[in-house]
Design a protein around this motif. Structure first.
Motif, PDB file in Angstrom:
ATOM      1  N   VAL A 120     -21.597  10.788 115.217  1.00  0.00           N
ATOM      2  CA  VAL A 120     -22.421  11.946 115.517  1.00  0.00           C
ATOM      3  C   VAL A 120     -21.955  13.203 114.796  1.00  0.00           C
ATOM      4  CG1 VAL A 120     -21.123  12.475 117.646  1.00  0.00           C
ATOM      5  CG2 VAL A 120     -23.486  13.243 117.394  1.00  0.00           C
ATOM      6  N   ARG A 121     -20.659  13.435 114.702  1.00  0.00           N
ATOM      7  CA  ARG A 121     -20.193  14.649 114.026  1.00  0.00           C
ATOM      8  C   ARG A 121     -20.503  14.610 112.529  1.00  0.00           C
ATOM      9  NH1 ARG A 121     -16.731  13.988 118.295  1.00  0.00           N
ATOM     10  NH2 ARG A 121     -16.180  15.887 119.444  1.00  0.00           N
ATOM     11  N   LEU A 122     -20.252  13.478 111.901  1.00  0.00           N
ATOM     12  CA  LEU A 122     -20.543  13.353 110.479  1.00  0.00           C
ATOM     13  C   LEU A 122     -22.038  13.405 110.229  1.00  0.00           C
ATOM     14  CD1 LEU A 122     -19.650  12.837 107.587  1.00  0.00           C
ATOM     15  CD2 LEU A 122     -19.613  10.370 108.094  1.00  0.00           C
ATOM     16  N   SER A 123     -22.807  12.770 111.103  1.00  0.00           N
ATOM     17  CA  SER A 123     -24.259  12.765 110.955  1.00  0.00           C
ATOM     18  C   SER A 123     -24.813  14.184 111.056  1.00  0.00           C
ATOM     19  CB  SER A 123     -24.883  11.881 112.037  1.00  0.00           C
ATOM     20  OG  SER A 123     -26.287  11.827 111.902  1.00  0.00           O
ATOM     21  N   ALA A 124     -24.315  14.947 112.026  1.00  0.00           N
ATOM     22  CA  ALA A 124     -24.770  16.327 112.180  1.00  0.00           C
ATOM     23  C   ALA A 124     -24.418  17.156 110.954  1.00  0.00           C
ATOM     24  CB  ALA A 124     -24.154  16.941 113.435  1.00  0.00           C
ATOM     25  N   SER A 125     -23.241  16.931 110.412  1.00  0.00           N
ATOM     26  CA  SER A 125     -22.819  17.691 109.229  1.00  0.00           C
ATOM     27  C   SER A 125     -23.725  17.401 108.045  1.00  0.00           C
ATOM     28  CB  SER A 125     -21.363  17.343 108.886  1.00  0.00           C
ATOM     29  OG  SER A 125     -20.497  17.661 109.960  1.00  0.00           O
TER      30      SER A 125
END
Length: 431
Positions: A120-125
């Motif tokens: 989720v963090r990488l996807s949001a970035s």
């Protein structure tokens, strides 16, 4: 009285204090404050281990959870608020951070499908970086000067959108590219605008503007991309997804009207009335009245621009019709949050280009400064004062654009208004 008038003339009408050096310094201050605050929000869970970590990038968790449901074969659960929330909690089991339901149409769900392929963090970035690059590139077509890059990156609307993990930069980029492409590639501009069916409330003014401006190629492009996305979502998800979306829309309207989403977070005319303790019916009447009046003004302006296109000259390659459309957006929907207004960067940039190519008009510099900075404190002002600044600032910004787009008509209207006031003063003197 003379001293007050002199002060207002220097501070507001001419804004002599707002020099280019100070404007750049304010951009640096706001950019540093916003992005450092955002970084601290991301890092906070790592040094405060006693507090469970919430979702990064705020509302993005809803987009990611919808993608997870589609990829795992639970498409029907995307528009089931409780089941959707369970997917969110499965990713962040330590903390219940509230029900971030998926209120978007299946057209937007199409764009969300690949998000859960990444953490989720990488996807949001990746999501926010891609939208941000498209957004910045569109503004750079209006303001290509090297000095403009810092104010663009520091724009509070962009910071607010990234902090909330929302899609304001994506919709803003579509609007911006529509404005940039319309003069030379109207069909491509229409394709960009038609993609706003992913968030239909941002598309309300488009038919009025394009039809009044007689931009038939742009209308065709919008119909192609809009119908294409609707058809693709129907083929991908079936009628059940659309039925679920309409059910969820009814729930969203009730949630919105009853204030379950705090009114001080919202930026529309409707919520301005509700903040002042107006009833739901009164708020809708004021909202609809404002929408009709603004669309009538913008439609008339676009019609006049089309009639006088040969005699009008604007700085830069950007369609004033779409700038008018973007400036009208704050009046066109009752459901409007601060991150949706990242698109106001485009009328601010366009007005700056016009002013640099001629002279600053009275009040223009001061209003542009307010339009640039106010999104940082819009929610706080609503919470502390029960006054929403957006309708006031958006009205002033719309008048600035109208004055630049149709200077002769604006001057005539101003002369008539001044004559009315003089006549009133004369009658008062006779009494």
């Amino acid at each position: 009285m003379y001293a007050v008038r002199r002060f207002m003339n220097a501070a507001v009408i001419r804004a002599v204090w707002l020099t280019p050096g100070r404007a750049r310094a304010y951009s640096e201050i706001f950019g540093l404050f916003g992005w450092v605050l955002f970084l601290l929000m991301l890092l906070q869970p790592y040094w405060n281990t006693r507090q469970a970590s919430g979702p990064p990038f705020g509302d993005f968790i809803s987009f990611w959870a919808a993608s997870k449901q589609v990829l795992t074969g639970h498409l029907a659960d995307v528009y089931n608020a409780s089941k959707h929330h369970l997917v969110e909690l499965a990713e962040f089991p330590e903390l219940s951070f509230g029900d971030v339901a998926f209120f978007y149409p299946p057209t937007f769900l199409l764009t969300c499908i690949p998000l859960a392929l990444l953490p989720v963090r990488l996807s949001a970035s990746v999501w926010l970086a891609g939208a941000g690059i498209a957004f910045v590139c569109a503004i750079r077509r209006i303001l290509p000067q090297s000095w403009a890059l810092l104010p663009i990156v520091a724009f509070p609307g962009a910071v607010v959108d990234v902090t909330n993990g929302q899609n304001g930069l994506l919709t803003g980029a579509l609007l911006g590219w529509g404005a940039v492409l319309l003069p030379r590639r109207p069909f491509m501009a229409g394709l960009c605008l038609g993609c706003l069916v992913i968030k239909p409330q941002m598309l309300v003014a488009a038919p009025v503007v394009l039809l009044c401006a007689r931009q038939w190629r742009a209308v065709a492009g919008g119909m192609v991309s809009g119908a294409g996305l609707i058809g693709a979502s129907w083929l991908a998800f079936g009628s059940g997804a659309w039925a679920g979306f309409f059910r969820m829309s009814h729930s969203a309207r009730e949630t919105f009207e009853r204030g379950y989403v705090s009114f001080w977070k919202m930026q529309s005319v409707f919520t301005s009335v509700r903040l002042l303790h107006g009833g739901v019916v009164v708020a809708y009447i004021v909202q609809i009245t404002a929408t009709v009046l603004v669309l009538a003004m913008v439609g008339w302006a676009c019609f006049r621009v089309t009639q006088r296109k040969a005699s009008l000259r604007f700085q830069g390659e950007c369609a004033p019709e779409i700038i008018l459309m973007i400036t009208a957006l704050p009046f066109c929907t009752p459901f409007l949050l601060d991150y949706d207004l990242a698109c106001l960067a485009f009328p601010v940039a366009w007005l700056l280009v016009q002013a640099r190519g001629s002279d600053w008009l009275p009040g223009e510099k001061f209003i542009l400064f307010l339009a640039y900075i106010y999104l940082f404190g819009a929610r706080l002002m609503g919470l502390m004062t029960h006054i929403c600044p957006t309708p006031v600032i958006a009205s002033a910004l719309l008048l600035l654009v109208m004055r630049r787009v149709l200077p002769d008509e604006f001057a005539k209207a101003g002369a008539r208004l001044a004559a009315v006031f003089r006549r009133g003063d004369s009658l008062a003197g006779l009494k």
